[in-house]
Each structure stands twice: as C-alpha cells, then as structure tokens.
Design an enzyme around this catalytic site. Sequence first.
Site, PDB file in Angstrom:
ATOM      1  N   LYS A   1       2.462  -4.057   6.057  1.00  0.00           N
ATOM      2  CA  LYS A   1       2.835  -4.253   4.358  1.00  0.00           C
ATOM      3  C   LYS A   1       4.194  -3.723   4.490  1.00  0.00           C
ATOM      4  O   LYS A   1       4.800  -4.458   4.030  1.00  0.00           O
ATOM      5  CB  LYS A   1       2.017  -3.282   3.945  1.00  0.00           C
ATOM      6  CG  LYS A   1       0.396  -4.244   4.114  1.00  0.00           C
ATOM      7  CD  LYS A   1       0.013  -4.644   3.517  1.00  0.00           C
ATOM      8  CE  LYS A   1      -1.707  -4.659   2.747  1.00  0.00           C
ATOM      9  NZ  LYS A   1      -1.356  -5.973   2.022  1.00  0.00           N
TER      10      LYS A   1
ATOM     11  N   TYR B   1      -1.972  -2.472  10.149  1.00  0.00           N
ATOM     12  CA  TYR B   1      -2.194  -2.945   8.714  1.00  0.00           C
ATOM     13  C   TYR B   1      -0.642  -2.760   8.538  1.00  0.00           C
ATOM     14  O   TYR B   1      -0.995  -3.007   7.745  1.00  0.00           O
ATOM     15  CB  TYR B   1      -3.557  -2.392   8.657  1.00  0.00           C
ATOM     16  CG  TYR B   1      -3.394  -2.418   7.391  1.00  0.00           C
ATOM     17  CD1 TYR B   1      -3.570  -3.874   6.117  1.00  0.00           C
ATOM     18  CD2 TYR B   1      -3.194  -1.618   6.341  1.00  0.00           C
ATOM     19  CE1 TYR B   1      -3.761  -3.650   5.034  1.00  0.00           C
ATOM     20  CE2 TYR B   1      -3.261  -1.347   5.201  1.00  0.00           C
ATOM     21  CZ  TYR B   1      -3.302  -2.495   4.502  1.00  0.00           C
ATOM     22  OH  TYR B   1      -3.296  -2.205   2.769  1.00  0.00           O
ATOM     23  N   HIS B   2      -0.707  -1.203   8.485  1.00  0.00           N
ATOM     24  CA  HIS B   2       0.510  -0.820   7.956  1.00  0.00           C
ATOM     25  C   HIS B   2       2.070  -1.385   7.114  1.00  0.00           C
ATOM     26  O   HIS B   2       2.461  -1.346   6.774  1.00  0.00           O
ATOM     27  CB  HIS B   2       0.323   0.823   7.372  1.00  0.00           C
ATOM     28  CG  HIS B   2      -1.050   1.293   6.803  1.00  0.00           C
ATOM     29  ND1 HIS B   2      -2.349   1.743   7.218  1.00  0.00           N
ATOM     30  CD2 HIS B   2      -1.705   1.511   5.187  1.00  0.00           C
ATOM     31  CE1 HIS B   2      -3.245   2.033   6.713  1.00  0.00           C
ATOM     32  NE2 HIS B   2      -2.357   2.030   4.927  1.00  0.00           N
TER      33      HIS B   2
ATOM     34  N   THR C   1       1.197  -0.870   0.329  1.00  0.00           N
ATOM     35  CA  THR C   1      -0.337   0.106  -0.581  1.00  0.00           C
ATOM     36  C   THR C   1       1.088   1.855  -0.358  1.00  0.00           C
ATOM     37  O   THR C   1       1.907   1.219   0.657  1.00  0.00           O
ATOM     38  CB  THR C   1      -1.809  -0.426   1.465  1.00  0.00           C
ATOM     39  OG1 THR C   1      -1.461   1.520   1.821  1.00  0.00           O
ATOM     40  CG2 THR C   1      -0.487  -0.596   1.981  1.00  0.00           C
TER      41      THR C   1
ATOM     42  N   SER D   1      -0.503   1.968  10.767  1.00  0.00           N
ATOM     43  CA  SER D   1      -1.063   1.714  11.573  1.00  0.00           C
ATOM     44  C   SER D   1      -0.419   0.473  11.407  1.00  0.00           C
ATOM     45  O   SER D   1       0.121   0.129  10.943  1.00  0.00           O
ATOM     46  CB  SER D   1      -2.379   1.096  10.927  1.00  0.00           C
ATOM     47  OG  SER D   1      -2.376   0.574   9.774  1.00  0.00           O
TER      48      SER D   1
HETATM   49  N1  LIG Z   1      -9.138  -2.298  -1.297  1.00  0.00           N
HETATM   50  C1  LIG Z   1      -7.785  -0.835  -1.208  1.00  0.00           C
HETATM   51  O1  LIG Z   1      -8.190   0.489  -1.067  1.00  0.00           O
HETATM   52  C2  LIG Z   1      -6.466  -0.991  -1.483  1.00  0.00           C
HETATM   53  C3  LIG Z   1      -5.118  -0.595  -1.355  1.00  0.00           C
HETATM   54  C4  LIG Z   1      -4.327  -0.171  -1.022  1.00  0.00           C
HETATM   55  C5  LIG Z   1      -3.603  -2.406  -0.704  1.00  0.00           C
HETATM   56  N2  LIG Z   1      -4.792  -3.005  -0.778  1.00  0.00           N
HETATM   57  C6  LIG Z   1      -4.216  -5.015  -0.357  1.00  0.00           C
HETATM   58  O2  LIG Z   1      -4.744  -5.504  -1.527  1.00  0.00           O
HETATM   59  C7  LIG Z   1      -5.149  -6.337  -1.152  1.00  0.00           C
HETATM   60  C8  LIG Z   1      -6.905  -6.843  -1.289  1.00  0.00           C
HETATM   61  O3  LIG Z   1      -8.211  -5.530  -1.064  1.00  0.00           O
HETATM   62  P1  LIG Z   1      -9.671  -5.687  -0.913  1.00  0.00           P
HETATM   63  O4  LIG Z   1      -9.294  -4.472  -1.091  1.00  0.00           O
HETATM   64  O5  LIG Z   1      -9.491  -6.087  -2.417  1.00  0.00           O
HETATM   65  O6  LIG Z   1      -9.303  -6.366   0.445  1.00  0.00           O
HETATM   66  P2  LIG Z   1     -10.716  -7.857   0.843  1.00  0.00           P
HETATM   67  O7  LIG Z   1     -10.267  -7.626   2.167  1.00  0.00           O
HETATM   68  O8  LIG Z   1     -11.871  -7.521   0.012  1.00  0.00           O
HETATM   69  O9  LIG Z   1     -10.507  -8.876  -0.156  1.00  0.00           O
HETATM   70  C9  LIG Z   1      -9.037 -10.130   0.330  1.00  0.00           C
HETATM   71  C10 LIG Z   1      -9.599 -11.175   0.666  1.00  0.00           C
HETATM   72  O10 LIG Z   1      -8.456 -12.357   0.983  1.00  0.00           O
HETATM   73  C11 LIG Z   1      -9.234 -12.991   1.983  1.00  0.00           C
HETATM   74  N3  LIG Z   1      -8.610 -13.510   3.175  1.00  0.00           N
HETATM   75  C12 LIG Z   1      -7.681 -12.596   4.022  1.00  0.00           C
HETATM   76  N4  LIG Z   1      -6.761 -13.160   4.413  1.00  0.00           N
HETATM   77  C13 LIG Z   1      -6.392 -14.506   4.261  1.00  0.00           C
HETATM   78  C14 LIG Z   1      -6.052 -16.038   4.404  1.00  0.00           C
HETATM   79  N5  LIG Z   1      -4.934 -15.420   5.005  1.00  0.00           N
HETATM   80  N6  LIG Z   1      -5.910 -16.578   3.786  1.00  0.00           N
HETATM   81  C15 LIG Z   1      -7.142 -16.415   2.474  1.00  0.00           C
HETATM   82  N7  LIG Z   1      -7.331 -15.625   2.055  1.00  0.00           N
HETATM   83  C16 LIG Z   1      -7.960 -14.607   3.418  1.00  0.00           C
HETATM   84  C17 LIG Z   1     -11.058 -12.336   2.358  1.00  0.00           C
HETATM   85  O11 LIG Z   1     -11.717 -13.290   2.579  1.00  0.00           O
HETATM   86  C18 LIG Z   1     -10.782 -11.159   0.878  1.00  0.00           C
HETATM   87  O12 LIG Z   1     -11.705 -12.363   0.182  1.00  0.00           O
HETATM   88  C19 LIG Z   1      -5.248  -6.501   0.271  1.00  0.00           C
HETATM   89  O13 LIG Z   1      -4.126  -6.731   0.981  1.00  0.00           O
HETATM   90  C20 LIG Z   1      -5.234  -4.608   1.099  1.00  0.00           C
HETATM   91  O14 LIG Z   1      -4.564  -4.828   1.554  1.00  0.00           O
HETATM   92  C21 LIG Z   1      -6.063  -2.978  -1.066  1.00  0.00           C
END
Ligand SMILES: NC(=O)c1ccc[n+]([C@@H]2O[C@H](COP(=O)([O-])OP(=O)(O)OC[C@H]3O[C@@H](n4cnc5c(N)ncnc54)[C@H](O)[C@@H]3O)[C@@H](O)[C@H]2O)c1
Length: 389
Positions: free
Chosen positions: A185, A181-182, A144, A179
């Site tokens: 990453k 979370y961050h 991120t 955070s």
């Molecule tokens: N959405 C955003 O704005 C954004 C921005 C920057 C980075 N990201 C990163 O992109 C990735 C996807 O984001 P998203 O918004 O689709 O999130 P999301 O939570 O909707 O999707 C993540 C998926 O992974 C699955 N998951 C989580 N932990 C798991 C595990 N340990 N084993 C198996 N499955 C698991 C969840 O059930 C979910 O379906 C994440 O890593 C997030 O940090 C997202």
Amino acid sequence: MKVAILGIDGYIGWPLALRLLSRGHEVVGVDSLYTRKRVAEVNSDSVTPILSMEDRIKALEENGLGRIKFYKGDVNDPDFLYRVVKETKPDTFVHLAEQRSAPYSMIGLSQARETLMQNMGGTLNLVYAMKDIVPKAHLLKLGTMGEYGTPNIDIPEGFFNVKYNGREDYLPFPKFAGSWYHWSKVHDTNNLMFANRVWKLKITDVMQGVVYGTQTSEINKYNLYTRFDIDEVWGTALNRFCTQAVLGYALTAYGKGNQRRGFLSLEDSIKCLTLGIEKEPEEGEYRVYNQFDEHYSINELTELVAKRAKALFNRDVEIKHYPNPRVEKEDHYYNPEHKKLKELGYKPSRNLPEDIESILKDVYKFREKAENLRSVIEPKTVWEKSKGN
Ligand SMILES: NC(=O)c1ccc[n+]([C@@H]2O[C@H](COP(=O)([O-])OP(=O)(O)OC[C@H]3O[C@@H](n4cnc5c(N)ncnc54)[C@H](O)[C@@H]3O)[C@@H](O)[C@H]2O)c1
C-alpha cells in the site's frame, strides 16, 4: 455519475455498490473473485451467507436497483483493464481490488511476491489506463492507516511541515508499515503521488482504519449480506473477537494487547467513500484522507466484546494473550489526525461499543456456519517464520 468499483465482490465493494446504486449512480463492477478463492484455500468461508456474483447481479435487478455491467478478471492484467476502461469510460474509479490480508502476505515468499506484484501491478495498470483513456476521471484508492505504522509523534493526513538544517518543506509523512501487505500500500501511495505529479490525475488516497461490522442501511433493507471473514488469515480484530465470543472461544489477543489502531464501522466506511466519490478533488489534485472514527487498543476491544457478550448471552468470555505472531510495538503513542472528511461534511453514524451488539447478534444467527470454522481461528501465521523459497 458512472462509477467503476474494482473489487465489487468484496467486504467493502458490495455494500458500496448497494449504496451508490440506491443514490442513483451507474455502477460498473470488476472482480477476479480472488478473495473467495484464497479464503477457501485456508479452509475458511464467510460466516454471513453471500450470493454468487451472478446471483448478486440478479438480486440488484429484482430489488429495483438496476442492472450493472460486471467484468470478471484481474486488474493486474493490463489488456483486461484497458478493455474495461475503454468500453465503460467511468467518471470515477474506486480501487479496492487488492490482496488485503497482512497475515497472508507474511506466509512466505510466494505470498509476499503475489501481494506486492499484484497490488502494485493493478494500481500501475489503472493509472496508465486512466491517463490514456479518461485523464479527467477521479481515482479513489484504498490505502490503510497501517501504512504509517506507530511513530512516536502525531500522524498527519499524508503530508506535514518539516524543518531540517534551517530549511522548511511540506513533505509526505514517512511510512513504517508492518507487513508486506502494508508495504504494498505504501508503494501504491508513492506511485499514485508520482502519477498525479506527471499526469495531473485527480486522486483521493484513503488511509482507512480497520473496518468492522456486518450491516449497512442497504444490507439491512435488501437482506443482501456482504462477506464476513473470521479466520486467522482473512479476519480482522473486532470481527474475529465477536465471533469467538459467540462460539464460547477465548478471545485471541496478540501479545500485551496495548497495540492501538483506528476503527470504523462498515456503514461509516461506505458513508466516507460515498462522500469522497461525490465531492471529488479539484482538477489535478492529490488528496489524502485518514478514514477512521475512534481508536482502541486490543485490550479495550476484547473487554468491550466480553462485556457485551456477557450481557447478551449471560456467558463469561475468556481473554487469552497469545505470543504475538506479528512483529510490532506493543506499547506505543498513537494520535493520527482525521479532520479532512469531517471538513467535507462527514458525521459518524455509529459507534463501536453499540455496534458490537449488532455484530454479536448477526454472528449468533449464523453460529452453525461459524462453528464449522473453529479450526481456522487460532493464530498460526508468524511474521518471523515467513517461509523462503
Ligand atoms: N476491510 C478493512 O478493514 C480494510 C481496512 C483498510 C484498507 N482496506 C482496503 O480496502 C480494500 C477492500 O478491502 P475489503 O476488506 O473489501 O477486501 P476484500 O478482499 O473483501 O475485497 C477485495 C475484492 O477485490 C477482489 N480482488 C482482489 N485482487 C484483485 C485483482 N487483482 N483483480 C480483480 N479483483 C481483485 C477480491 O476478489 C475481492 O472481491 C482493500 O484494498 C483493502 O486493502 C480494507
């Protein structure tokens, strides 16, 4: 190409699967359904209607997109992940399967531990499984833009030239995450750089901005929505503001609202990821992309949403400044580079002011569902009050 999408059931994973299948790739899906469970635990739900994973798989077949192999399980379980990799041997892994909420990670020690251990554990399992089973495969991992924080200098794409005490080097840019979370990453990024250095794994580390929106070409074509979260724990800024505007609720700006971040539409996020998958790194290369299109402050976003909502619904939208629940700079410089994806051929297809209208219209279609989620919209998770043991 055979692509394993870890986190296929998520906001980004599902539209990515639709895009890759429609471009003729073979897709293997992995997900523990973690996000569905955790969102339900805060009494929230996706505003858009989403099918169960079983029904999603059936819908892919019914729409002629083919059959995908799906594994339900936790990537933080090494036995499970090794089994998946041995049985499928993908060319590319897209790793999205992590706990992705900053507020969730700041609720307390238990959530902080869950975020750090699970996210780092899953990524570590994956690089080991790749080294042991498919050492030539490509890993595209979602990090991120929040890893960098908001330093008072330009932010490069991963690395920069440093001069110190008369000597020079090309080094990873320092990270100042905001955070747990961050930080998870940031730790992943360090671990990926190391895995690349010792085992020469091919890795693309994507520093992604905040993704917004409900639509991609395939979601529209097949009418197969992805999730859309709007509560204070799982929802992100613009998606939340649009929903608040539809509900006639004051927009929840945190602090002064001068905090500035990079944003990109769901369509463009999928476009960039697809490009990164199809144009893979060189043998043994570790590359970093800053993936966002435009940067906006919270005040600019709330004003844009209020203006569009007024034009669409003829309603004045209030903007309310809440005491900032986060610990973050509210006035800061922000100028991250984002050239590398453009050098690969990426051209943004959407822009944020126009997209706001499509989000408002989509949320309006599902306003009854959104209405039921009113109680989970106000900010409650306060960084300084994160609960200990
Ligand atoms: N959405 C955003 O704005 C954004 C921005 C920057 C980075 N990201 C990163 O992109 C990735 C996807 O984001 P998203 O918004 O689709 O999130 P999301 O939570 O909707 O999707 C993540 C998926 O992974 C699955 N998951 C989580 N932990 C798991 C595990 N340990 N084993 C198996 N499955 C698991 C969840 O059930 C979910 O379906 C994440 O890593 C997030 O940090 C997202």
